[in-house]
Scaffold this motif. Structure first.
Motif, short mmCIF file in Angstrom:
data_model
loop_
_atom_site.label_atom_id
_atom_site.label_comp_id
_atom_site.label_asym_id
_atom_site.label_seq_id
_atom_site.Cartn_x
_atom_site.Cartn_y
_atom_site.Cartn_z
N ASP A 40 0.85 -1.18 0.00
CA ASP A 40 0.00 0.00 0.00
C ASP A 40 0.89 1.24 0.00
OD1 ASP A 40 -1.64 2.15 0.59
OD2 ASP A 40 -2.83 1.07 2.09
N PRO A 41 1.11 1.87 -1.17
CA PRO A 41 2.02 3.01 -1.22
C PRO A 41 1.63 4.14 -0.27
CG PRO A 41 1.54 2.22 -3.43
CD PRO A 41 0.62 1.49 -2.50
N ALA A 42 0.34 4.38 -0.08
CA ALA A 42 -0.08 5.46 0.82
C ALA A 42 0.29 5.15 2.26
CB ALA A 42 -1.58 5.69 0.68
N ALA A 43 0.10 3.89 2.67
CA ALA A 43 0.46 3.49 4.03
C ALA A 43 1.97 3.56 4.22
CB ALA A 43 -0.05 2.08 4.32
N VAL A 44 2.71 3.12 3.22
CA VAL A 44 4.18 3.20 3.28
C VAL A 44 4.62 4.65 3.40
CG1 VAL A 44 6.31 2.80 1.99
CG2 VAL A 44 4.55 1.02 2.07
N ALA A 45 3.99 5.54 2.64
CA ALA A 45 4.34 6.96 2.70
C ALA A 45 4.09 7.53 4.08
CB ALA A 45 3.54 7.73 1.65
N ARG A 46 3.08 7.01 4.76
CA ARG A 46 2.78 7.51 6.11
C ARG A 46 3.90 7.16 7.09
NH1 ARG A 46 -2.10 5.81 9.96
NH2 ARG A 46 -1.62 7.24 11.67
N ILE A 47 4.55 6.01 6.90
CA ILE A 47 5.71 5.68 7.73
C ILE A 47 6.76 6.77 7.65
CG2 ILE A 47 7.72 4.16 7.92
CD1 ILE A 47 5.98 1.80 7.35
N LEU A 92 18.34 -11.41 10.45
CA LEU A 92 19.10 -11.31 9.21
C LEU A 92 18.20 -10.76 8.12
CD1 LEU A 92 21.63 -11.90 7.45
CD2 LEU A 92 20.57 -14.11 6.94
N THR A 93 18.67 -9.71 7.43
CA THR A 93 17.97 -9.12 6.29
C THR A 93 18.80 -9.36 5.03
OG1 THR A 93 16.87 -7.40 7.60
CG2 THR A 93 17.21 -6.94 5.26
N LEU A 94 18.13 -9.80 3.98
CA LEU A 94 18.79 -10.05 2.71
C LEU A 94 18.36 -9.00 1.68
CD1 LEU A 94 18.39 -13.94 2.49
CD2 LEU A 94 20.40 -12.64 3.25
N VAL A 95 19.31 -8.46 0.97
CA VAL A 95 19.02 -7.52 -0.12
C VAL A 95 19.03 -8.29 -1.43
CG1 VAL A 95 19.80 -5.47 -1.37
CG2 VAL A 95 19.99 -5.55 1.13
N LEU A 96 17.89 -8.25 -2.11
CA LEU A 96 17.69 -8.99 -3.36
C LEU A 96 17.06 -8.07 -4.39
CD1 LEU A 96 16.26 -12.04 -1.47
CD2 LEU A 96 18.22 -12.24 -3.01
N ARG A 97 16.90 -8.56 -5.60
CA ARG A 97 16.23 -7.77 -6.63
C ARG A 97 14.74 -7.67 -6.31
NH1 ARG A 97 16.90 -9.83 -12.38
NH2 ARG A 97 15.77 -7.89 -12.75
N ARG A 98 14.18 -6.49 -6.52
CA ARG A 98 12.79 -6.22 -6.19
C ARG A 98 11.84 -7.02 -7.06
NH1 ARG A 98 8.66 -2.50 -7.85
NH2 ARG A 98 9.97 -1.93 -9.64
N GLY A 99 10.82 -7.61 -6.43
CA GLY A 99 9.77 -8.29 -7.15
C GLY A 99 8.58 -7.37 -7.40
N PRO A 100 7.59 -7.81 -8.15
CA PRO A 100 6.47 -6.94 -8.54
C PRO A 100 5.56 -6.54 -7.39
CG PRO A 100 6.10 -9.20 -9.30
CD PRO A 100 7.51 -9.15 -8.80
N ARG A 101 5.60 -7.26 -6.27
CA ARG A 101 4.71 -6.91 -5.16
C ARG A 101 5.21 -5.70 -4.37
NH1 ARG A 101 2.73 -12.13 -1.79
NH2 ARG A 101 1.30 -10.53 -0.99
N VAL A 102 6.46 -5.32 -4.56
CA VAL A 102 7.05 -4.26 -3.74
C VAL A 102 6.98 -2.92 -4.47
CG1 VAL A 102 9.09 -3.50 -2.47
CG2 VAL A 102 8.66 -5.96 -2.81
N PRO A 103 6.25 -1.95 -3.94
CA PRO A 103 6.21 -0.63 -4.58
C PRO A 103 7.54 0.10 -4.40
CG PRO A 103 5.03 -0.55 -2.50
CD PRO A 103 5.41 -1.99 -2.71
N LEU A 104 7.88 0.95 -5.36
CA LEU A 104 9.12 1.70 -5.28
C LEU A 104 9.15 2.61 -4.06
CD1 LEU A 104 9.68 2.55 -9.04
CD2 LEU A 104 11.12 1.08 -7.61
N GLU A 105 7.98 2.99 -3.55
CA GLU A 105 7.94 3.83 -2.34
C GLU A 105 8.62 3.14 -1.16
OE1 GLU A 105 4.57 5.27 -4.90
OE2 GLU A 105 5.44 3.33 -4.37
N ALA A 106 8.59 1.80 -1.14
CA ALA A 106 9.19 1.06 -0.03
C ALA A 106 10.68 0.86 -0.20
CB ALA A 106 8.51 -0.30 0.11
N THR A 107 11.20 1.03 -1.40
CA THR A 107 12.61 0.77 -1.66
C THR A 107 13.43 2.03 -1.88
OG1 THR A 107 12.39 0.60 -4.07
CG2 THR A 107 11.97 -1.41 -2.78
N GLY A 108 12.82 3.18 -1.67
CA GLY A 108 13.52 4.42 -1.93
C GLY A 108 13.83 4.61 -3.39
N GLY A 109 13.01 4.00 -4.26
CA GLY A 109 13.20 4.11 -5.70
C GLY A 109 14.19 3.12 -6.27
N LEU A 110 14.72 2.23 -5.45
CA LEU A 110 15.71 1.26 -5.92
C LEU A 110 15.05 0.03 -6.51
CD1 LEU A 110 18.19 1.29 -2.89
CD2 LEU A 110 18.39 2.57 -5.03
#
Length: 328
Positions: A40-47, A92-110
């Protein structure tokens, strides 16, 4: 904002808040997170709004298990699957290539995404009840001390959070280790609750710990995890002298007294005797910083632990806490 305990009713209510686009503070084994529906990009933006966090700083997506990676990420290499098998659920957090479920708002545009499975029963129960992914940076104002109790969250964010799940004090106390597995050689972008030594034992090869990285991840700001008091780092055998000099200059001094000097005394406003155990130190670190703020210290004198095991993560947090502050 009601005080809650993490029973089934509360977990279902929290899941409903997430579905409605609200924010839920949830316990993890590392620190308390400020959670929103990751899709939810709007909810993510609220964070970002509540934390005062720059929108270019990516968030971590929390999921319920490694079997749920599909859609959230792409191209999971063997090293990532091996690390997930050994350390998830866990810090442990893993950095991987973004999948289609993840909006760019959550990745800082990455086009990369940081993802993990938290090792806390309340967080896992919430993820199961919600049925999706939850973006959840630490539940505090950007750059300040991370919360390790529900009370810390309430004191820091107040009614800006729609619901707080109280899962008790966090067991690890510092954030997750972030490992970038998008390149040829995995690298640690942020040390944390899983040690470098344990990661290397599983992979059977050394891990790089680059000073800088082209991949942006949480916790890389020069000033981070910082109390209101200014933090000064010195060698362990200089802590007492530095604290007493600052006191003579009129500071309300807080001291992190190193475990190598158990019988030392120091004239200071407040003193924390650092545990010799690195897990205990990590678990208490943010609480110590908060306590010295609450006691009115304007300067904290500390030293770095040996940078082995969890000492690497503790040293990282202390360096960030002592980093240059933004000018107002």
């Amino acid at each position: 904002m009601a005080r809650v305990t993490a029973n089934t009713i509360d977990i279902e209510k929290a899941a409903g808040v997430l579905r409605a686009g609200g924010l839920v503070a949830l316990p993890t084994e590392t620190v308390y997170g400020l959670g929103a529906n990751a899709e939810d990009p709007a909810a993510v933006a609220r964070i970002f709004q509540v934390k005062g966090r720059p929108p270019s700083h990516p968030l971590i997506v929390h999921i319920g298990g490694a079997e749920q990676l599909d859609g959230w990420v792409q191209d999971v290499p063997r090293a990532a699957r091996l690390l997930a098998e050994h350390f998830w659920p866990g810090p442990l957090t893993l950095v991987l290539r973004r999948g289609p479920r993840v909006p760019l708002e959550a990745t800082g545009g990455l086009e990369t995404v940081a993802v993990r499975v938290p090792g806390h029963p309340v967080a896992l129960a919430l993820l199961a009840a919600f049925g999706g992914g939850v973006t959840a940076p630490s539940a505090n104002r950007f750059g300040q001390v991370s919360p390790t109790t529900a009370e810390d969250v309430r004191a820091e964010l107040g009614d800006a959070v729609d619901f707080v799940l109280d899962g008790g004090p966090c067991e690890v106390g510092v954030e997750s280790t972030i490992v970038d597995v998008t390149g040829e050689v995995p690298s640690i972008l942020r040390p944390g609750g899983v040690t470098r030594e344990d990661l290397e034992a599983v992979l059977g090869a050394p891990l790089a710990v680059p000073a800088t990285s082209p991949v942006r991840v949480p916790g890389q700001h020069p000033s981070h995890y910082a109390p209101r008091a200014r933090v000064v780092l010195v060698e362990p055998d200089q802590v007492v002298a530095e604290a007493e000099l600052a006191r003579e200059r009129g500071h309300h001094v807080g001291v992190f007294l190193p475990p190598a000097f158990p019988g030392a005394t120091v004239e200071a406003h407040a003193v924390v005797r650092v545990p010799a155990s690195m897990p205990a130190y990590a678990r208490g670190l943010y609480g110590f910083l908060r306590r010295l703020d609450e006691q009115g210290c304007d300067l904290i004198v500390a030293s770095l632990p040996v940078e082995e095991g969890l000492g690497l993560a503790i040293a990282n947090r202390l360096r960030r806490a002592a980093g240059p502050r933004p000018t107002v």
